[in-house]
Design an enzyme around this catalytic site. Structure first.
Site, PDB file in Angstrom:
ATOM      1  N   SER A  44       0.941  -1.042  -0.010  1.00 34.02           N
ATOM      2  CA  SER A  44      -0.032  -0.046   0.009  1.00 34.02           C
ATOM      3  C   SER A  44       1.009   1.110  -0.081  1.00 34.02           C
ATOM      4  O   SER A  44       2.110   1.153   0.708  1.00 34.02           O
ATOM      5  CB  SER A  44      -0.923   0.076   1.126  1.00 34.02           C
ATOM      6  OG  SER A  44      -1.521   1.325   1.512  1.00 34.02           O
ATOM      7  N   TYR A  86      -2.997  -1.535  10.156  1.00 36.22           N
ATOM      8  CA  TYR A  86      -2.945  -1.552   8.926  1.00 36.22           C
ATOM      9  C   TYR A  86      -1.481  -0.950   8.253  1.00 36.22           C
ATOM     10  O   TYR A  86      -0.817  -1.492   7.650  1.00 36.22           O
ATOM     11  CB  TYR A  86      -4.038  -0.766   8.174  1.00 36.22           C
ATOM     12  CG  TYR A  86      -4.043  -0.878   6.729  1.00 36.22           C
ATOM     13  CD1 TYR A  86      -4.551  -2.095   6.034  1.00 36.22           C
ATOM     14  CD2 TYR A  86      -3.590  -0.123   5.747  1.00 36.22           C
ATOM     15  CE1 TYR A  86      -4.540  -2.015   4.608  1.00 36.22           C
ATOM     16  CE2 TYR A  86      -3.486   0.080   4.763  1.00 36.22           C
ATOM     17  CZ  TYR A  86      -3.992  -1.159   3.853  1.00 36.22           C
ATOM     18  OH  TYR A  86      -3.873  -1.274   2.459  1.00 36.22           O
TER      19      TYR A  86
END
Length: 269
Positions: A152, A165
């Site tokens: 990401s 996350y």
């Protein structure tokens, strides 16, 4: 469409929806046999598998196959059983795509430790377990193999209220680099893709809200969210022989989010 994966087998985790679904379809379009892994979404996994079958048929890839495997990648025994089944059915694996991932928003000082453990369990531990199993197999035969991890932009950009996350993706960067370095001389390449804001089911809270979508896209230098198929194409490139001299890298496919877009104007000068 190229046929870079004819005769090759690909395992895609979290392939029942979103980017994982698009990755499975993309590898099928290029002739690859695809393992569709998922954890909970039975209907979504069945739909992805059916798309793969249709693509194989349309492309004339009569020898290409699809296999559906339900397994929680955070569960070591489930991962081992999945690999045993894949190798029993197909005899080999050539490409490992670690896509499975989850997130849950919460102010960091209020977040539950069990949520932290679960998110890192799926996103980072799951990636590690699948990488370990794949590398053991790659080392057991000639030809090496390829791993591509779905990271990401938050591998390098902090994401307040999504601490687990962000931590998982930061860890994935180091996992990718460490494995790439350790096995570079044994024919094994390990890379990652770093998507930005992508139109997927996990982002429907802003995708379906024109105002929220406008806010999101106002921060993206290219002015739009990405599509899953665009990300899948990057995975296919990194897994292909065209990327044969690339290892230990994260390729950010983010519309420019990693370019510090707040500095598009000279406010700091």
């Amino acid at each position: 469409m190229q046929t870079r994966f004819l005769g090759k087998t690909v395992l895609v985790t979290g392939a029942s929806a979103g980017i994982g679904e698009a990755i499975a379809v993309r590898f099928a379009q290029e002739g690859g046999s695809v393992v569709v892994n998922y954890s909970r979404n039975d209907a979504g996994a069945a739909d992805t598998a059916e798309q793969v079958r249709r693509v194989h048929e349309a492309g004339g890839f009569g020898d290409a196959k699809v296999l559906v495997q339900k397994a929680d990648v955070a569960d070591e025994a489930a991962v081992a059983a999945m690999f045993d089944e894949v190798l029993r059915e197909w005899g080999r694996l050539d490409v490992m795509i670690n896509n499975a991932g989850i997130q849950k928003p919460s102010p960091s000082h209020e977040s539950a430790s069990e949520d932290f453990d679960r998110i890192l369990g799926v996103n980072l531990r799951g990636c590690y377990l699948c990488c370990r199993a794949a590398i053991k197999h790659f080392l057991s035969r000639d030809g090496g193999g390829v791993i591509v991890n779905n990271s990401s932009v938050h591998e390098i950009i902090p994401k307040p209220e999504y601490l687990p996350y962000s931590v998982s993706k930061g860890g994935m960067e180091n996992l990718t680099k460490t494995l790439a370095l350790e096995y570079a001389d044994r024919g094994i390449r390990v890379n990652a893709v770093g998507p930005g804001a992508i139109v997927t089911p996990i982002n429907m809270n802003w995708i379906n809200d024109p105002v929220a979508k406008g806010v999101v896209e106002s921060h993206i230098p290219m002015g739009r969210a990405g599509e899953s198929a665009e990300i899948a194409a990057v995975f296919a490139f990194l897994a292909s022989d065209e990327a044969s001299y690339i290892t230990g890298q994260t390729l950010f496919a983010c519309g420019g989010l990693t370019l510090f877009p707040e500095f598009r104007t000279t406010w700091s000068s």
